[in-house]
Structure formats: C-alpha cells, structure tokens
Design an enzyme around this catalytic site. Structure first.
Site, PDB file in Angstrom:
ATOM      1  N   CYS A  86     106.302  90.589  -6.898  1.00 14.74           N
ATOM      2  CA  CYS A  86     106.979  91.881  -6.702  1.00 14.74           C
ATOM      3  C   CYS A  86     105.952  93.005  -6.564  1.00 14.74           C
ATOM      4  O   CYS A  86     105.237  93.064  -5.578  1.00 14.74           O
ATOM      5  CB  CYS A  86     107.967  92.113  -7.845  1.00 14.74           C
ATOM      6  N   HIS A 203     111.215  86.774  -8.419  1.00  8.89           N
ATOM      7  CA  HIS A 203     110.590  86.667  -9.743  1.00  8.89           C
ATOM      8  C   HIS A 203     110.749  85.264 -10.325  1.00  8.89           C
ATOM      9  O   HIS A 203     111.694  85.019 -11.082  1.00  8.89           O
ATOM     10  CB  HIS A 203     111.246  87.664 -10.705  1.00  8.89           C
ATOM     11  N   GLU A 205     109.163  84.052 -12.738  1.00 10.63           N
ATOM     12  CA  GLU A 205     108.998  84.102 -14.201  1.00 10.63           C
ATOM     13  C   GLU A 205     110.312  84.413 -14.914  1.00 10.63           C
ATOM     14  O   GLU A 205     110.427  84.213 -16.120  1.00 10.63           O
ATOM     15  CB  GLU A 205     107.922  85.130 -14.577  1.00 10.63           C
TER      16      GLU A 205
END
Lengths: 233, 83
Positions: A86, A203, A205
């Site tokens: 990002c 994302h 994560e």
C-alpha cells in the site's frame, strides 16, 4: 528469517506487519525507525501501509527521502527481499525502486473492502507457492491505488513478467467492473526485474489468521519464508 | 530574493478524475460551455538567488527532485523579482 518493518511518521500498518511476521510466523522481527541507515541485519524489509508524512505533496513522495530509504536501496542492490504494501508500494514507486506512479483512485473515493486478485506470476520469491491464475481475496484500503505507467513502460514490465497481481472478479476474470481504482490493466502488484522488490496495494498482512475471516494473504508470507528457507536451511 | 509560483498538473493524456468531477459540477450549474477542467497544485517558493537565471535553476531542481513526479506530472513556473 529476520524481518525489519520500517516505521515512517504516519505509518499505520506497521503493527499488522510486525504481528504477521513475529506472532503468526514466529520470525525474529524488529520495528525499524525511518532514521535508521543500516538494514544489513534483515533478510526481508517491509515497507508498511499508512500515510507517511500525511501523504503531503504525493503519497510516498517525502518518505522516499527518509534516511532509511538509502539503506533500502542498498539492500535491494544486494538482493534482499523488499516488500512494499500500500503506502509502502507508493514509496517504492516514488523512490524509483519500482517503475510507474500512483494516481488518485479514478472515482476519487477511499476504498476499504475485500477484493479479488489473480496471480499473474508465480515464479517470484513472494508468490511461488501459488498457481498461475489463482484467485485470492485480499483487503484493500487506499485512495491512491490507480497505477499508471506509460506505454513503453507497460510493454517493458509485461515483457519481463513484472505484473504479479491483477484485480479480477471471483471467477478470475480481469474486468473493468473488478477494478477498484482505475489502475492501468487492473494492476494490483508489480515486482522489479531482478525479482526481489515487490509492491502491492492489497494487504496480505491483514489476511493471515482465521480470526480475521480470511487467510489468503498467507500466500505472500509463506512464499517468502519457504523461499528463504530453501536458500538458508 | 525571488518568488517562484509553480503550477503542477497531470500530464496531458492522463485522466484527471478530480477535474472531471468539477467539470460535471459546473455543467450541472449550467456552465455547459466549460469544455475541460484540469486540477493541479500551486506551490509558491521564496528563494535566495542572485539573479533570475539562478532562481530558475533552483526552481527546476526542486521540481525535479521532489515537487513533481515526472512519470505523471508536468510543471510550469513564473518568477517575480524582489518579492
């Protein structure tokens, strides 16, 4: 495998990245303040999401001059793995470590939702455990994910198979409707020619544990770990 | 001392969604003669420079180093002496 998660003023996904590397995957992980100028201790350097320097001027434009970015460029030169997520992706573009630039989303809105992406290159350190064309669900959260590169640059990144993820629908079709931000050719993530610097808007994560209702982000993390293990075990 | 006024826009041919939204707003207000709207950024710098040549070079350096992303943006500027 040792992870360094870079923290810029305004980063806000650093904790999620740290949690994934340290807690979910049990790897030694440090937060690294952006004034650090030596990253030689780390095997993988993560530039997390957020709003470094408030996104003033352009997303990532000021962060790229942080002292740590010189060190990131040096470690990239040495072949270390660099993962920009990002805002981290935006910083890698501004720093010229990846080609192209990020424009505001074509509809001008911030988009925070889960999107499908199709794996376009599974011969990278970051994606080798996936199969070509595999569809993953990943969270996105950005206002500036509208990837742009000129015609010549596009031909270049295609020739070198640098497009890693494209936004698609749930059946894996890359369509305009499946594009959340206007990104050129639905591009969601690209890698450098050498294959060690990877940037993506989604994302991974945020999708590594059952409790979050989505574990598709494991593809990226486990690929990185296996890639490194195969070379250092 | 020079004052530089820098005007940064998206490069020609790159879609400007903010400009389009403003254009639609203008059209809805009856300004149908507005053919195109391009949004940009205005930046003013106050510069220590001996002469216009030096000031111009300084502006170009700041633009190329940080203020402008040449992948997607163009810029123009004007200089005002003794500001």
């Amino acid at each position: 495998m040792k992870f360094g998660v870079v923290v810029f003023p305004g980063s806000n996904c650093d904790v999620d990245c740290y949690h994934a590397a340290k807690v979910v995957y049990g790897q030694p992980t440090d937060y690294v303040w952006h004034e650090t100028s030596d990253l030689s201790a780390y095997d993988c350097i993560v530039l997390p999401g957020g709003f470094s320097y408030g996104d003033y001027l352009r997303a990532g434009a000021i962060a790229r001059f942080s002292p740590v970015m010189q060190a990131v460029a040096e470690e990239a030169d040495r072949g270390k793995l660099i993962l920009g997520i990002c805002n981290g992706f935006q910083i890698l573009l501004e720093a010229g470590l990846l080609p192209g630039a990020m424009r505001r989303n074509d509809h001008l809105q911030f988009r925070c939702e889960t999107r499908h992406v199709r794996l376009e290159n599974n011969r990278t350190a970051f994606t080798h455990l996936g199969s070509l064309g595999q569809v993953s669900r990943l969270p996105i959260a950005h206002a500036e994910g509208n990837y742009y590169i000129d015609e010549q640059g596009l031909a270049e990144i295609k020739r070198h198979k640098q497009i890693v993820f494209r936004y698609c629908d749930e059946d894996g079709q890359v369509t305009a409707a499946a594009n959340p931000n206007g990104a050129l050719e639905n591009i969601a993530g690209i890698i450098n020619r050498r294959g060690n610097v990877f940037g993506l808007m989604p994302h991974p994560e945020r999708a590594v544990e059952d409790i979050s209702g989505n574990t598709d982000g494991q593809l990226v993390w486990t690929s990185i770990l296996k890639w490194w293990e195969a070379r250092h075990a | 001392m020079y004052k530089a006024k820098i005007w940064i826009t998206l490069r020609t041919g790159i879609l400007d969604p903010a400009g389009q939204a403003v254009q639609k707003g203008l059209h809805s207000q009856g300004f149908v003669g507005v053919r195109d709207v391009r949004m940009g950024k205005a930046i003013e710098l106050l510069l220590d420079a001996e002469n216009e040549h030096e000031a111009g070079n300084l502006v170009r350096e700041t633009c190329e180093r940080l203020l402008v992303n040449p992948v997607m943006e163009d810029y123009t500027f004007t200089l005002e002496a003794g500001a």
